[in-house]
Design a protein around this motif. Sequence first.
Motif, mmCIF file in Angstrom:
data_model
loop_
_atom_site.group_PDB
_atom_site.id
_atom_site.type_symbol
_atom_site.label_atom_id
_atom_site.label_comp_id
_atom_site.label_asym_id
_atom_site.label_seq_id
_atom_site.Cartn_x
_atom_site.Cartn_y
_atom_site.Cartn_z
ATOM 1 N N PHE A 8 37.325 -17.765 -10.927
ATOM 2 C CA PHE A 8 38.491 -17.710 -10.056
ATOM 3 C C PHE A 8 38.826 -16.278 -9.651
ATOM 4 C CE2 PHE A 8 39.458 -21.996 -11.923
ATOM 5 C CZ PHE A 8 39.200 -22.684 -10.754
ATOM 6 N N ALA A 9 38.584 -15.318 -10.531
ATOM 7 C CA ALA A 9 38.782 -13.909 -10.164
ATOM 8 C C ALA A 9 37.811 -13.530 -9.047
ATOM 9 C CB ALA A 9 38.583 -13.001 -11.379
ATOM 10 N N ALA A 10 36.558 -13.979 -9.173
ATOM 11 C CA ALA A 10 35.565 -13.678 -8.137
ATOM 12 C C ALA A 10 35.948 -14.330 -6.812
ATOM 13 C CB ALA A 10 34.179 -14.141 -8.589
ATOM 14 N N LEU A 11 36.426 -15.563 -6.868
ATOM 15 C CA LEU A 11 36.754 -16.303 -5.648
ATOM 16 C C LEU A 11 38.103 -15.905 -5.047
ATOM 17 C CD1 LEU A 11 35.582 -19.861 -6.737
ATOM 18 C CD2 LEU A 11 34.389 -18.250 -5.227
ATOM 19 N N SER A 12 38.882 -15.114 -5.775
ATOM 20 C CA SER A 12 40.217 -14.758 -5.294
ATOM 21 C C SER A 12 40.197 -13.748 -4.152
ATOM 22 C CB SER A 12 41.065 -14.205 -6.448
ATOM 23 O OG SER A 12 40.585 -12.927 -6.846
ATOM 24 N N ASP A 13 39.060 -13.137 -3.914
ATOM 25 C CA ASP A 13 38.960 -12.103 -2.891
ATOM 26 C C ASP A 13 38.243 -12.639 -1.654
ATOM 27 O OD1 ASP A 13 39.082 -8.970 -2.426
ATOM 28 O OD2 ASP A 13 37.142 -9.701 -1.714
ATOM 29 N N ALA A 14 38.832 -12.427 -0.487
ATOM 30 C CA ALA A 14 38.263 -12.942 0.768
ATOM 31 C C ALA A 14 36.878 -12.354 1.058
ATOM 32 C CB ALA A 14 39.211 -12.653 1.931
ATOM 33 N N THR A 15 36.682 -11.080 0.737
ATOM 34 C CA THR A 15 35.367 -10.476 0.976
ATOM 35 C C THR A 15 34.311 -11.154 0.123
ATOM 36 O OG1 THR A 15 36.339 -8.349 1.569
ATOM 37 C CG2 THR A 15 34.025 -8.334 0.857
ATOM 38 N N ARG A 16 34.627 -11.402 -1.152
ATOM 39 C CA ARG A 16 33.640 -12.043 -2.029
ATOM 40 C C ARG A 16 33.351 -13.471 -1.583
ATOM 41 N NH1 ARG A 16 36.317 -8.604 -5.961
ATOM 42 N NH2 ARG A 16 37.742 -10.257 -6.576
ATOM 43 N N ARG A 17 34.376 -14.176 -1.112
ATOM 44 C CA ARG A 17 34.121 -15.520 -0.573
ATOM 45 C C ARG A 17 33.226 -15.426 0.658
ATOM 46 N NH1 ARG A 17 39.664 -15.842 -1.585
ATOM 47 N NH2 ARG A 17 40.131 -15.834 0.640
ATOM 48 N N GLY A 18 33.441 -14.426 1.486
ATOM 49 C CA GLY A 18 32.603 -14.215 2.658
ATOM 50 C C GLY A 18 31.167 -13.895 2.277
ATOM 51 N N VAL A 19 30.990 -13.087 1.232
ATOM 52 C CA VAL A 19 29.644 -12.769 0.746
ATOM 53 C C VAL A 19 28.945 -14.051 0.306
ATOM 54 C CG1 VAL A 19 28.359 -11.631 -1.119
ATOM 55 C CG2 VAL A 19 30.136 -10.369 0.130
ATOM 56 N N LEU A 20 29.663 -14.917 -0.422
ATOM 57 C CA LEU A 20 29.063 -16.183 -0.853
ATOM 58 C C LEU A 20 28.654 -17.036 0.345
ATOM 59 C CD1 LEU A 20 31.310 -17.148 -3.892
ATOM 60 C CD2 LEU A 20 28.952 -16.285 -3.938
ATOM 61 N N GLU A 21 29.510 -17.082 1.362
ATOM 62 C CA GLU A 21 29.163 -17.841 2.572
ATOM 63 C C GLU A 21 27.908 -17.270 3.225
ATOM 64 O OE1 GLU A 21 32.421 -18.365 5.314
ATOM 65 O OE2 GLU A 21 33.804 -18.779 3.661
ATOM 66 N N GLN A 22 27.854 -15.956 3.309
ATOM 67 C CA GLN A 22 26.693 -15.290 3.912
ATOM 68 C C GLN A 22 25.433 -15.584 3.111
ATOM 69 O OE1 GLN A 22 26.298 -13.569 6.758
ATOM 70 N NE2 GLN A 22 24.143 -13.275 6.277
ATOM 71 N N LEU A 23 25.520 -15.457 1.803
ATOM 72 C CA LEU A 23 24.352 -15.691 0.961
ATOM 73 C C LEU A 23 23.956 -17.161 0.931
ATOM 74 C CD1 LEU A 23 25.081 -13.259 -2.003
ATOM 75 C CD2 LEU A 23 23.565 -12.906 -0.032
ATOM 76 N N GLY A 24 24.882 -18.050 1.241
ATOM 77 C CA GLY A 24 24.556 -19.465 1.358
ATOM 78 C C GLY A 24 23.641 -19.739 2.537
ATOM 79 N N ARG A 25 23.706 -18.868 3.541
ATOM 80 C CA ARG A 25 22.826 -18.997 4.706
ATOM 81 C C ARG A 25 21.472 -18.339 4.444
ATOM 82 N NH1 ARG A 25 27.907 -18.476 7.018
ATOM 83 N NH2 ARG A 25 27.850 -16.231 7.305
ATOM 84 N N GLU A 26 21.503 -17.125 3.854
ATOM 85 C CA GLU A 26 20.267 -16.414 3.538
ATOM 86 C C GLU A 26 20.582 -15.238 2.629
ATOM 87 O OE1 GLU A 26 18.442 -14.420 6.870
ATOM 88 O OE2 GLU A 26 20.391 -14.039 7.785
ATOM 89 N N GLY A 27 19.587 -14.845 1.856
ATOM 90 C CA GLY A 27 19.736 -13.672 1.005
ATOM 91 C C GLY A 27 19.922 -12.425 1.854
ATOM 92 N N ALA A 28 20.467 -11.385 1.230
ATOM 93 C CA ALA A 28 20.703 -10.140 1.961
ATOM 94 C C ALA A 28 20.730 -8.983 0.976
ATOM 95 C CB ALA A 28 22.028 -10.209 2.722
ATOM 96 N N SER A 29 20.397 -7.815 1.465
ATOM 97 C CA SER A 29 20.488 -6.615 0.626
ATOM 98 C C SER A 29 21.956 -6.203 0.551
ATOM 99 C CB SER A 29 19.649 -5.484 1.209
ATOM 100 O OG SER A 29 20.254 -4.999 2.400
ATOM 101 N N ILE A 30 22.263 -5.404 -0.449
ATOM 102 C CA ILE A 30 23.640 -4.900 -0.570
ATOM 103 C C ILE A 30 23.981 -4.065 0.662
ATOM 104 C CG2 ILE A 30 25.150 -3.375 -1.887
ATOM 105 C CD1 ILE A 30 23.859 -4.450 -4.431
ATOM 106 N N THR A 31 23.002 -3.330 1.185
ATOM 107 C CA THR A 31 23.231 -2.529 2.398
ATOM 108 C C THR A 31 23.579 -3.432 3.583
ATOM 109 O OG1 THR A 31 21.697 -0.842 1.602
ATOM 110 C CG2 THR A 31 22.203 -0.836 3.959
ATOM 111 N N GLN A 32 22.850 -4.523 3.747
ATOM 112 C CA GLN A 32 23.144 -5.456 4.843
ATOM 113 C C GLN A 32 24.539 -6.060 4.685
ATOM 114 O OE1 GLN A 32 19.702 -7.905 4.091
ATOM 115 N NE2 GLN A 32 18.712 -7.268 6.008
ATOM 116 N N LEU A 33 24.892 -6.419 3.456
ATOM 117 C CA LEU A 33 26.225 -6.987 3.218
ATOM 118 C C LEU A 33 27.312 -5.959 3.508
ATOM 119 C CD1 LEU A 33 25.519 -8.962 -0.078
ATOM 120 C CD2 LEU A 33 25.971 -9.940 2.187
ATOM 121 N N ALA A 34 27.089 -4.732 3.077
ATOM 122 C CA ALA A 34 28.079 -3.674 3.322
ATOM 123 C C ALA A 34 28.290 -3.473 4.823
ATOM 124 C CB ALA A 34 27.633 -2.372 2.658
ATOM 125 N N GLU A 35 27.203 -3.483 5.578
ATOM 126 C CA GLU A 35 27.317 -3.322 7.030
ATOM 127 C C GLU A 35 28.051 -4.499 7.657
ATOM 128 O OE1 GLU A 35 23.254 -2.800 8.284
ATOM 129 O OE2 GLU A 35 23.179 -0.729 7.533
#
Length: 111
Positions: A8-35
């Motif tokens: 729940f701590a991980a899911l409480s942040d909108a950015t982290r939820r967005g990262v999960l959504e993004q990774l649900g579509r395809e893997g990504a590097s930390i650099t790609q996620l940061a951009e």
Amino acid sequence: MPPFDATFAALSDATRRGVLEQLGREGASITQLAEKFHMTLTGMKKHVVVLERAGLVTTEKVGRVRTCKLGLRRLEEEAAWIEAYRRLWDARFNALDNVVEELKRREKVDE
């Protein structure tokens, strides 16, 4: 930290939820996620660490690139916990609806 707390701590942040959504579509590097999320590399690394600790994301370093993908951990336990409270609140609201309907019936009879 107990598993639910970490999740729940991980899911409480909108950015982290967005990262999960993004990774649900395809893997990504930390650099790609940061951009994608207009963040610094350090900021994104912190988010990824929180997601990793909760078991929601795994990372693998190949050369100089750290790639992220969804973790193996699923959210069945958390979903079951939420569902139990949803049923509890549904029952309470249904009981409240019954009380309101009964009060309306009595009001009509008293008129």
